[in-house]
Design a protein around this motif. Structure first.
Motif, PDB file in Angstrom:
ATOM      1  N   THR A  48     -24.645  -9.368  21.569  1.00 11.50           N
ATOM      2  CA  THR A  48     -23.250  -9.477  21.986  1.00 11.50           C
ATOM      3  C   THR A  48     -23.136  -9.996  23.413  1.00 11.50           C
ATOM      4  O   THR A  48     -22.321 -10.876  23.711  1.00 11.50           O
ATOM      5  CB  THR A  48     -22.555  -8.110  21.877  1.00 11.50           C
ATOM      6  N   PHE A  49     -23.938  -9.480  24.316  1.00 10.13           N
ATOM      7  CA  PHE A  49     -23.886  -9.889  25.722  1.00 10.13           C
ATOM      8  C   PHE A  49     -24.161 -11.378  25.865  1.00 10.13           C
ATOM      9  O   PHE A  49     -23.448 -12.102  26.567  1.00 10.13           O
ATOM     10  CB  PHE A  49     -24.883  -9.084  26.548  1.00 10.13           C
ATOM     11  N   THR A  50     -25.201 -11.858  25.182  1.00  9.32           N
ATOM     12  CA  THR A  50     -25.562 -13.279  25.266  1.00  9.32           C
ATOM     13  C   THR A  50     -24.525 -14.151  24.574  1.00  9.32           C
ATOM     14  O   THR A  50     -24.184 -15.238  25.063  1.00  9.32           O
ATOM     15  CB  THR A  50     -26.952 -13.511  24.628  1.00  9.32           C
ATOM     16  N   ARG A  51     -23.990 -13.673  23.442  1.00 11.59           N
ATOM     17  CA  ARG A  51     -23.017 -14.462  22.693  1.00 11.59           C
ATOM     18  C   ARG A  51     -21.736 -14.684  23.497  1.00 11.59           C
ATOM     19  O   ARG A  51     -21.114 -15.746  23.403  1.00 11.59           O
ATOM     20  CB  ARG A  51     -22.683 -13.751  21.377  1.00 11.59           C
ATOM     21  N   LEU A  52     -21.337 -13.692  24.312  1.00  8.21           N
ATOM     22  CA  LEU A  52     -20.120 -13.828  25.100  1.00  8.21           C
ATOM     23  C   LEU A  52     -20.304 -14.726  26.318  1.00  8.21           C
ATOM     24  O   LEU A  52     -19.345 -14.996  27.034  1.00  8.21           O
ATOM     25  CB  LEU A  52     -19.624 -12.452  25.550  1.00  8.21           C
ATOM     26  N   ARG A  53     -21.535 -15.171  26.568  1.00  7.57           N
ATOM     27  CA  ARG A  53     -21.817 -16.091  27.676  1.00  7.57           C
ATOM     28  C   ARG A  53     -22.292 -17.449  27.190  1.00  7.57           C
ATOM     29  O   ARG A  53     -22.578 -18.330  28.010  1.00  7.57           O
ATOM     30  CB  ARG A  53     -22.894 -15.482  28.585  1.00  7.57           C
ATOM     31  N   THR A  54     -22.378 -17.627  25.877  1.00  5.01           N
ATOM     32  CA  THR A  54     -22.929 -18.854  25.314  1.00  5.01           C
ATOM     33  C   THR A  54     -21.896 -19.531  24.431  1.00  5.01           C
ATOM     34  O   THR A  54     -21.182 -18.871  23.679  1.00  5.01           O
ATOM     35  CB  THR A  54     -24.187 -18.548  24.472  1.00  5.01           C
ATOM     36  N   THR A  55     -21.809 -20.838  24.527  1.00  8.22           N
ATOM     37  CA  THR A  55     -20.868 -21.599  23.705  1.00  8.22           C
ATOM     38  C   THR A  55     -21.488 -22.944  23.348  1.00  8.22           C
ATOM     39  O   THR A  55     -22.628 -23.241  23.713  1.00  8.22           O
ATOM     40  CB  THR A  55     -19.528 -21.786  24.438  1.00  8.22           C
ATOM     41  N   ILE A  56     -20.690 -23.763  22.659  1.00  4.08           N
ATOM     42  CA  ILE A  56     -21.161 -25.071  22.201  1.00  4.08           C
ATOM     43  C   ILE A  56     -20.424 -26.173  22.944  1.00  4.08           C
ATOM     44  O   ILE A  56     -19.209 -26.157  23.058  1.00  4.08           O
ATOM     45  CB  ILE A  56     -20.933 -25.227  20.685  1.00  4.08           C
ATOM     46  N   ILE A  57     -21.198 -27.113  23.481  1.00  2.46           N
ATOM     47  CA  ILE A  57     -20.651 -28.305  24.107  1.00  2.46           C
ATOM     48  C   ILE A  57     -21.077 -29.504  23.277  1.00  2.46           C
ATOM     49  O   ILE A  57     -22.227 -29.600  22.846  1.00  2.46           O
ATOM     50  CB  ILE A  57     -21.146 -28.455  25.558  1.00  2.46           C
ATOM     51  N   GLN A  58     -20.148 -30.391  23.052  1.00  2.00           N
ATOM     52  CA  GLN A  58     -20.463 -31.586  22.263  1.00  2.00           C
ATOM     53  C   GLN A  58     -21.539 -32.405  22.977  1.00  2.00           C
ATOM     54  O   GLN A  58     -21.522 -32.522  24.194  1.00  2.00           O
ATOM     55  CB  GLN A  58     -19.198 -32.431  22.053  1.00  2.00           C
ATOM     56  N   PRO A  59     -22.505 -33.025  22.264  1.00  2.00           N
ATOM     57  CA  PRO A  59     -22.600 -32.954  20.800  1.00  2.00           C
ATOM     58  C   PRO A  59     -23.464 -31.784  20.343  1.00  2.00           C
ATOM     59  O   PRO A  59     -24.684 -31.887  20.274  1.00  2.00           O
ATOM     60  CB  PRO A  59     -23.259 -34.279  20.434  1.00  2.00           C
ATOM     61  N   HIS A  60     -22.840 -30.661  20.104  1.00  2.00           N
ATOM     62  CA  HIS A  60     -23.455 -29.489  19.484  1.00  2.00           C
ATOM     63  C   HIS A  60     -24.626 -28.929  20.298  1.00  2.00           C
ATOM     64  O   HIS A  60     -25.689 -28.631  19.764  1.00  2.00           O
ATOM     65  CB  HIS A  60     -23.932 -29.814  18.067  1.00  2.00           C
ATOM     66  N   ASP A  61     -24.438 -28.782  21.594  1.00  2.00           N
ATOM     67  CA  ASP A  61     -25.477 -28.198  22.435  1.00  2.00           C
ATOM     68  C   ASP A  61     -25.057 -26.786  22.829  1.00  2.00           C
ATOM     69  O   ASP A  61     -23.933 -26.559  23.285  1.00  2.00           O
ATOM     70  CB  ASP A  61     -25.694 -29.038  23.701  1.00  2.00           C
ATOM     71  N   LEU A  62     -25.952 -25.824  22.671  1.00  2.00           N
ATOM     72  CA  LEU A  62     -25.693 -24.454  23.090  1.00  2.00           C
ATOM     73  C   LEU A  62     -25.974 -24.326  24.583  1.00  2.00           C
ATOM     74  O   LEU A  62     -27.040 -24.706  25.060  1.00  2.00           O
ATOM     75  CB  LEU A  62     -26.581 -23.480  22.313  1.00  2.00           C
ATOM     76  N   VAL A  63     -25.001 -23.782  25.331  1.00  2.00           N
ATOM     77  CA  VAL A  63     -25.149 -23.662  26.777  1.00  2.00           C
ATOM     78  C   VAL A  63     -24.679 -22.291  27.237  1.00  2.00           C
ATOM     79  O   VAL A  63     -23.829 -21.657  26.609  1.00  2.00           O
ATOM     80  CB  VAL A  63     -24.337 -24.750  27.531  1.00  2.00           C
ATOM     81  N   ASP A  64     -25.243 -21.849  28.349  1.00  2.00           N
ATOM     82  CA  ASP A  64     -24.807 -20.626  29.022  1.00  2.00           C
ATOM     83  C   ASP A  64     -23.684 -21.008  29.986  1.00  2.00           C
ATOM     84  O   ASP A  64     -23.892 -21.824  30.894  1.00  2.00           O
ATOM     85  CB  ASP A  64     -25.991 -20.008  29.772  1.00  2.00           C
ATOM     86  N   VAL A  65     -22.495 -20.440  29.798  1.00  2.00           N
ATOM     87  CA  VAL A  65     -21.340 -20.842  30.609  1.00  2.00           C
ATOM     88  C   VAL A  65     -21.525 -20.496  32.082  1.00  2.00           C
ATOM     89  O   VAL A  65     -20.886 -21.104  32.942  1.00  2.00           O
ATOM     90  CB  VAL A  65     -20.042 -20.196  30.079  1.00  2.00           C
TER      91      VAL A  65
END
Length: 430
Positions: A48-65
């Motif tokens: 949960t902790f990591t998921r709330l700091r991670t999102t997707i930036i095009q083209p479909h890259d997972l990044v830590d905000v």
């Protein structure tokens, strides 16, 4: 960062292995839509902790905000807000749609004030020399004379008298009145920032709770008409510092509940909305996306790297300083704003742009805003929902903007044709 990358790669790899049959095609390739779905599925497998700091930036890259650089944030802002006024409304609509889709109701604050009377001790007459006997006589409040010097006499000055009203959430309220009518005193009283030397009677409540039962500074913000800044700091540094001091408030709790409900319902959010909400809810970030957003909507992005300046250091213009004063407060999580003459030094078009952006914020985030303006332009006046009219410390009118002309017409004051409502009201209460 390496641990996060390994975790993301491991989760994505496990999901790809277990779901290869479902997402395979005759050609053996995976299209962009399927790849994005795989990324979101991998994201949901994180803690949960990591998921709330991670999102997707095009083209479909997972990044830590929390790791977004200056260029990444600027690219995001430039891509979303090409035309500030139009795109800001579209973006806030998307943000509110995401919240409503899972049935979350945003908290609101209704501010009430009942029979609010504020008095101050006022010294009248000629001043005497500041000797010990003079001070004693001033405290006694007597109009006496000693060695040929007249001493000031103390009397009571009523700034506000029996003021009562309601500041409703999700509505823009305009406070009008001539100079010295008590506008600033009312705003300070509602924000819980009055000078302790003033005598106050009456009651101010937030959702039914008195100011003595809560800490109003955590719920509301007062935006002063005086610009007080650290001259050697740049505009962006000033807003970043203010954002860190105010914290994120309830943003993280809202995001946590939002992500949980979306996961249970199988809903995938829009990537740009997810990136924004996760970025502004991240703690211990030196520079947040909320700063870049505020700079953009206030038109300060063109001078973000310029020092604010003061009497000894040349910096930004007076109008830009006024916008920095506003930006210092709206970068925080507070949604109850008391704004005092924010248009000083601004031209009418800039004032209209800022008020319009604030109106959209009020509309889509259920904020509560009371703003005083001396003589707004007609197009700016039309943006407000409610009007409070003050004259000599008393409320002359409070209610919907649409009804104010009919109210004064019943009192014998009819607005002439082709005359702005704000200008007409200015003449009436003078």
């Amino acid at each position: 960062m390496e641990t996060l990358s390994r975790s993301l790669s491991k989760s994505l790899g496990e999901f790809l292995t277990s779901s290869s049959n479902h997402f395979s095609r005759r050609s053996g390739s995976i299209d962009d839509h399927d790849e994005e779905a795989l990324k979101w599925a991998a994201l949901e497998k994180l803690s949960t902790f990591t998921r709330l700091r991670t999102t997707i930036i095009q083209p479909h890259d997972l990044v830590d905000v929390t790791k977004l650089g200056v260029d990444d944030r600027q690219k995001f802002i430039d891509s979303i807000f090409k035309v500030t006024e139009e795109d800001n409304e579209k973006f806030l609509k998307k943000l509110r749609k995401r919240i409503d889709r899972v049935g979350i109701k945003l908290p609101t604050v209704e501010v009430r004030f009942e029979k609010l009377t504020i008095e101050a001790d006022c010294h009248i007459g000629k001043r005497a020399l500041p000797t010990l006997p003079n001070v004693a006589l001033n405290i006694a409040g007597r109009g006496l004379s000693l060695f040929g010097f007249n001493f000031a006499k103390t009397t009571k000055l009523t700034i506000l008298r029996d003021a009562s009203g309601i500041i409703k959430p999700s509505r823009m309220t305009l406070l009008l009145g001539p100079p010295s009518s008590g506008k600033t005193t009312l705003l300070l009283a509602l924000a819980g920032k009055l000078d302790p030397s003033l005598k106050v009677t009456g009651r101010v409540t937030y959702n039914g709770y008195g100011l003595g039962e809560i800490i109003p500074q955590k719920t509301s913000a007062y935006i002063s008409q005086n610009d007080v800044h650290i001259g050697v700091m740049t505009v962006q540094e000033t807003l970043d510092f203010s954002a860190r001091c105010q914290g994120i408030g309830t943003r993280y709790d809202l995001l946590s509940e939002l992500v949980r409900r979306e996961k249970d319902a199988g809903i995938l959010p829009e990537p740009e909305v997810d990136l924004f909400m996760k970025s502004i809810a991240a703690e211990n970030v030196k520079s947040s996306l909320i700063t870049d957003y505020t700079l953009k909507i206030l038109g300060l992005d063109i001078c973000k790297d310029t020092v604010v300046g003061d009497e000894m250091i040349r910096g930004i213009s007076g109008g830009q300083k006024k916008r920095v004063t506003t930006g210092e407060m709206i970068v925080g999580p507070t949604k109850t704003l008391f704004m005092d003459e924010i248009s000083t030094g601004l031209d009418s078009s800039t004032t209209y742009q800022i008020v319009k952006c604030l109106k959209e914020m009020v509309r889509f985030t259920d904020a509560t805003v009371l703003m005083s303006l001396l003589q707004p332009a007609p197009e700016t006046f039309e943006l407000f929902d409610d009007i409070i009219l003050l004259s000599e410390g008393q409320i002359v009118y409070q209610g919907p903007r649409d009804h104010i002309l009919s109210f004064f017409e019943t009192c014998g004051f009819k607005c002439p044709e082709r005359k702005g409502t704000a200008d007409f009201l200015q003449e009436v209460y003078i």
